[in-house]
Design a protein around this motif. Structure first.
Motif, PDB file in Angstrom:
ATOM      1  N   ILE A 245      40.361 -13.216  43.369  1.00  0.00           N
ATOM      2  CA  ILE A 245      41.035 -13.096  42.087  1.00  0.00           C
ATOM      3  C   ILE A 245      40.138 -12.292  41.154  1.00  0.00           C
ATOM      4  O   ILE A 245      38.940 -12.142  41.421  1.00  0.00           O
ATOM      5  N   PRO A 246      40.647 -11.746  40.065  1.00  0.00           N
ATOM      6  CA  PRO A 246      39.772 -11.054  39.112  1.00  0.00           C
ATOM      7  C   PRO A 246      38.704 -12.004  38.568  1.00  0.00           C
ATOM      8  O   PRO A 246      39.024 -13.058  38.018  1.00  0.00           O
ATOM      9  N   ARG A 247      37.472 -11.630  38.730  1.00  0.00           N
ATOM     10  CA  ARG A 247      36.359 -12.459  38.258  1.00  0.00           C
ATOM     11  C   ARG A 247      35.092 -11.608  38.234  1.00  0.00           C
ATOM     12  O   ARG A 247      35.059 -10.505  38.790  1.00  0.00           O
TER      13      ARG A 247
ATOM     14  N   LYS B  82      47.210  -6.569  40.309  1.00  0.00           N
ATOM     15  CA  LYS B  82      48.191  -6.967  41.324  1.00  0.00           C
ATOM     16  C   LYS B  82      47.803  -6.382  42.678  1.00  0.00           C
ATOM     17  O   LYS B  82      46.890  -6.877  43.326  1.00  0.00           O
ATOM     18  N   ASP B  83      48.449  -5.299  43.119  1.00  0.00           N
ATOM     19  CA  ASP B  83      48.163  -4.724  44.427  1.00  0.00           C
ATOM     20  C   ASP B  83      47.156  -3.580  44.358  1.00  0.00           C
ATOM     21  O   ASP B  83      47.000  -2.809  45.302  1.00  0.00           O
ATOM     22  N   PHE B  84      46.456  -3.481  43.224  1.00  0.00           N
ATOM     23  CA  PHE B  84      45.490  -2.391  43.027  1.00  0.00           C
ATOM     24  C   PHE B  84      44.097  -2.973  42.857  1.00  0.00           C
ATOM     25  O   PHE B  84      43.904  -3.987  42.183  1.00  0.00           O
TER      26      PHE B  84
ATOM     27  N   ILE C 145      46.017  -0.472  30.495  1.00  0.00           N
ATOM     28  CA  ILE C 145      47.130  -0.021  31.334  1.00  0.00           C
ATOM     29  C   ILE C 145      46.962   1.464  31.567  1.00  0.00           C
ATOM     30  O   ILE C 145      46.879   2.248  30.610  1.00  0.00           O
ATOM     31  N   SER C 146      46.905   1.862  32.819  1.00  0.00           N
ATOM     32  CA  SER C 146      46.677   3.254  33.156  1.00  0.00           C
ATOM     33  C   SER C 146      47.906   4.109  32.845  1.00  0.00           C
ATOM     34  O   SER C 146      49.045   3.693  33.089  1.00  0.00           O
ATOM     35  N   ASN C 147      47.662   5.304  32.346  1.00  0.00           N
ATOM     36  CA  ASN C 147      48.750   6.259  32.140  1.00  0.00           C
ATOM     37  C   ASN C 147      49.369   6.700  33.454  1.00  0.00           C
ATOM     38  O   ASN C 147      50.487   7.215  33.488  1.00  0.00           O
ATOM     39  N   ASN C 148      48.638   6.485  34.545  1.00  0.00           N
ATOM     40  CA  ASN C 148      49.124   6.887  35.866  1.00  0.00           C
ATOM     41  C   ASN C 148      49.887   5.784  36.582  1.00  0.00           C
ATOM     42  O   ASN C 148      50.319   5.967  37.717  1.00  0.00           O
ATOM     43  N   ASP C 149      50.035   4.643  35.922  1.00  0.00           N
ATOM     44  CA  ASP C 149      50.747   3.509  36.531  1.00  0.00           C
ATOM     45  C   ASP C 149      52.255   3.795  36.514  1.00  0.00           C
ATOM     46  O   ASP C 149      52.885   3.858  35.457  1.00  0.00           O
TER      47      ASP C 149
ATOM     48  N   LYS D 155      54.921  -1.964  34.139  1.00  0.00           N
ATOM     49  CA  LYS D 155      53.519  -1.667  34.362  1.00  0.00           C
ATOM     50  C   LYS D 155      52.692  -2.948  34.334  1.00  0.00           C
ATOM     51  O   LYS D 155      53.129  -3.955  33.781  1.00  0.00           O
ATOM     52  N   ILE D 156      51.514  -2.900  34.913  1.00  0.00           N
ATOM     53  CA  ILE D 156      50.671  -4.090  35.027  1.00  0.00           C
ATOM     54  C   ILE D 156      49.282  -3.768  34.480  1.00  0.00           C
ATOM     55  O   ILE D 156      48.709  -2.720  34.799  1.00  0.00           O
ATOM     56  N   ALA D 157      48.762  -4.648  33.671  1.00  0.00           N
ATOM     57  CA  ALA D 157      47.436  -4.429  33.085  1.00  0.00           C
ATOM     58  C   ALA D 157      46.340  -4.535  34.135  1.00  0.00           C
ATOM     59  O   ALA D 157      46.396  -5.384  35.030  1.00  0.00           O
ATOM     60  N   HIS D 158      45.351  -3.662  34.024  1.00  0.00           N
ATOM     61  CA  HIS D 158      44.153  -3.737  34.860  1.00  0.00           C
ATOM     62  C   HIS D 158      43.147  -4.639  34.159  1.00  0.00           C
ATOM     63  O   HIS D 158      42.872  -4.477  32.971  1.00  0.00           O
ATOM     64  N   GLN D 159      42.577  -5.547  34.917  1.00  0.00           N
ATOM     65  CA  GLN D 159      41.500  -6.395  34.394  1.00  0.00           C
ATOM     66  C   GLN D 159      40.201  -5.954  35.059  1.00  0.00           C
ATOM     67  O   GLN D 159      40.088  -5.965  36.281  1.00  0.00           O
TER      68      GLN D 159
END
Length: 537
Positions: free
Chosen positions: A208-210, A247-249, A283-287, A292-296
């Motif tokens: 998980i993100p950590r 998510k899947d990235f 949130i990437s402009n390339n998403d 869209k899904i936030a990057h953590q």
């Protein structure tokens, strides 16, 4: 770690002056070929603080031979290291595949051949030694791996060459991850000069993100290490990078990339005082996903590094091993000087209206250093003596204790079912996500008329309550009640537990804590800074 020496006279007597005290700790640094130019640039700029460089130049093959990577055996790096008294101890990797070296470890002829190939390489290239990074070793090969390292040690000894080893982190003997069970720490430590523990990748692609290397975990690793390995041989592996999840990235980030994200997307740093590290959301402009899904992104910088350097001193180990130099936070090197050399390194703030005479300067500088505060309105002024309002201090608090505000930060991912409970706030305002998240978490409340009053100046006790609630510090307190002069019951005021806490923690004395007084931006930094220090314990 090397000491910077300036020779000013040498005949019969040589006088040597240094701009820094000699450090007891060594610094080793890995340099990767896929970012050769950036790695060499860092090596050049920080040569006075690097004792050993380990270029990631070789892979071991299943037949015992070595493959040299593209950009490997770079003469420029070799010559520079030698000219600057930096030991060059390249790394051999098994590509994180325990099966690749299984035959080498268990077949005496293959082992002998491989060891001779390594020794020939070290002697032929005139290296100072070799670094072994064999990961994913199977548990059934634990004794074979120890025997391999023992044999390599004996072969290198004939030429007075060093042997270092990269070790996968663990905190106790029975950890079941396969890669840790093939390394016998006490046995291996007998045969190496540097025992480099890779105390990172706690957060990784499959997690998980950590954080990459949370402080408490690194502390546990070192506590285990010093009980099993001679202290002077232990080198704490420290990360100079970050990881991001969405998510899947999944992706790794250099610190230079982190700075580009900050500049491009205008997002904020957050600080986690328990993990002693930073993160951000964007949130990437390339998403192209809908929605869209936030990057953590959890990342390492000078803040987390300084805390780890203090752990190295706490346990009295030999030094650190950096993964990896190139595109790192340049401030990292000042923190190495501060902790290992005990230089008087102060935080440099960009604020034109703040200096050391400013009240609460140290706390303003600390929050700036953590990435929590910036200039007011995009300027280089902090306005320390301006009053602070509810929205301003709430943002400081939420970022100081790493609250995930992404749910309300980006319109692209905000739920269509969301109903704004406040009549004086809308989603276009900079503080919207902080207010909504804080209300959802019970940190703050609005007023009975349906407003939040973000621009209202905040009182001392309200600010303290907000900071403590944001930090998750609960005050166990029951208001005392007594008889008034008319026989009615008189309760202590609602703020008494907070004033008591402030006085007990030496923030204010009983006479100076005026709960209802409106505070300045400088005092807001003081209050939050004191609560951060408490949360870090």
């Amino acid at each position: 770690m090397k000491k910077i020496l300036t020779t000013i006279f040498s005949l019969a007597l040589i006088f040597i002056f240094s701009n820094t005290a000699s450090a007891e700790y060594k610094v080793a640094a890995w340099l990767v070929p896929w970012d050769n130019a950036a790695g060499f640039d860092s090596l050049e700029r920080n040569k006075d603080y690097i004792d050993v460089v380990s270029p990631f130049w070789y892979h071991v093959n299943a037949d015992g031979t070595l493959s040299t990577v593209t950009n490997g055996e770079d003469k420029k790096i070799i010559d520079f290291a030698r000219a600057n008294n930096i030991e060059i101890i390249p790394t051999i990797s098994n590509s994180f595949d325990g099966n690749k070296i299984k035959e080498i470890l268990n077949n005496p002829d293959e082992k002998k051949k491989n060891i001779q190939i390594i020794v020939d390489k070290v002697v032929g290239m005139k290296y100072d030694g070799i670094d072994i990074d064999y990961e994913g070793i199977k548990s059934e090969d634990i004794d074979a791996f120890t025997a391999y390292i023992r044999g390599l040690r004996a072969a290198l000894n004939k030429y007075n060459k060093k042997l270092t080893i990269a070790i996968q982190a663990k905190t106790f003997d029975s950890l079941v991850i396969y890669g840790n069970r093939g390394q016998d720490w006490p046995e291996l430590a007998q045969y190496v000069d540097e025992f480099r523990i890779m105390a990172y990748d706690y957060g990784w692609k499959g997690s998980i993100p950590r954080p990459v290397a949370p402080h408490y975990w690194v502390d546990d690793i070192l506590e285990y290490a010093v009980a099993n390995v001679p202290k002077e041989k232990i080198y704490l592996g420290v990360p100079y990078y970050g990881y991001g999840w969405s998510k899947d990235f999944f992706s790794s980030y250099t610190y230079s990339t982190i700075l580009l994200i900050l500049e491009k997307y205008g997002v904020d740093f957050q600080y986690d005082p328990v993990q002693k590290t930073n993160r951000l959301f964007y949130i990437s402009n390339n998403d192209t996903r809908d929605p869209k899904i936030a990057h953590q992104v959890w990342f390492e910088n000078h803040i987390s590094l300084e805390a780890k350097l203090e752990l190295a001193k706490k346990y009295g180990i030999g030094g650190i091993a950096i993964w990896r130099i190139g595109k790192e936070d340049n401030e990292n090197w000042r923190r190495i000087r501060k902790v290992f050399y005990e230089e008087n390194i102060s935080v440099i703030t960009p604020f034109k209206d703040v200096d050391k005479t400013t009240k609460y300067f140290a706390f303003i500088a600390r929050l700036y250093d953590l990435g929590i505060i910036k200039g007011q309105g995009g300027t280089t002024n902090f306005a320390p003596y301006d009053k602070v309002n509810r929205a301003e201090i709430l943002k400081m608090c939420m970022n100081s204790f790493a609250h995930d505000v992404s749910k309300y930060s980006f319109k692209e991912i905000m739920s269509e079912d969301f109903i704004n409970p406040f009549t004086d706030i809308n989603s276009d305002q900079w503080f919207f996500s902080y207010v909504q998240t804080a209300v959802e978490k019970g940190i703050v409340k609005g007023y009975s008329d349906g407003t939040f009053m973000p621009g209202r100046n905040i009182s001392r006790v309200e600010a303290l309550k907000m900071a403590l609630e944001s930090a998750g510090i609960t005050l166990d307190y029951v208001a005392a009640a007594g008889a008034g002069t008319s026989g009615t019951v008189v309760h202590d005021p609602w703020y008494k537990p907070y004033s008591d806490w402030a006085i007990a923690h030496n923030m204010y004395d009983i006479y100076s804590f005026e709960p209802g007084e409106q505070i300045t931006r400088a005092e807001a930094a003081y209050i939050i800074g004191k609560v951060i220090s408490e949360a870090e314990k």
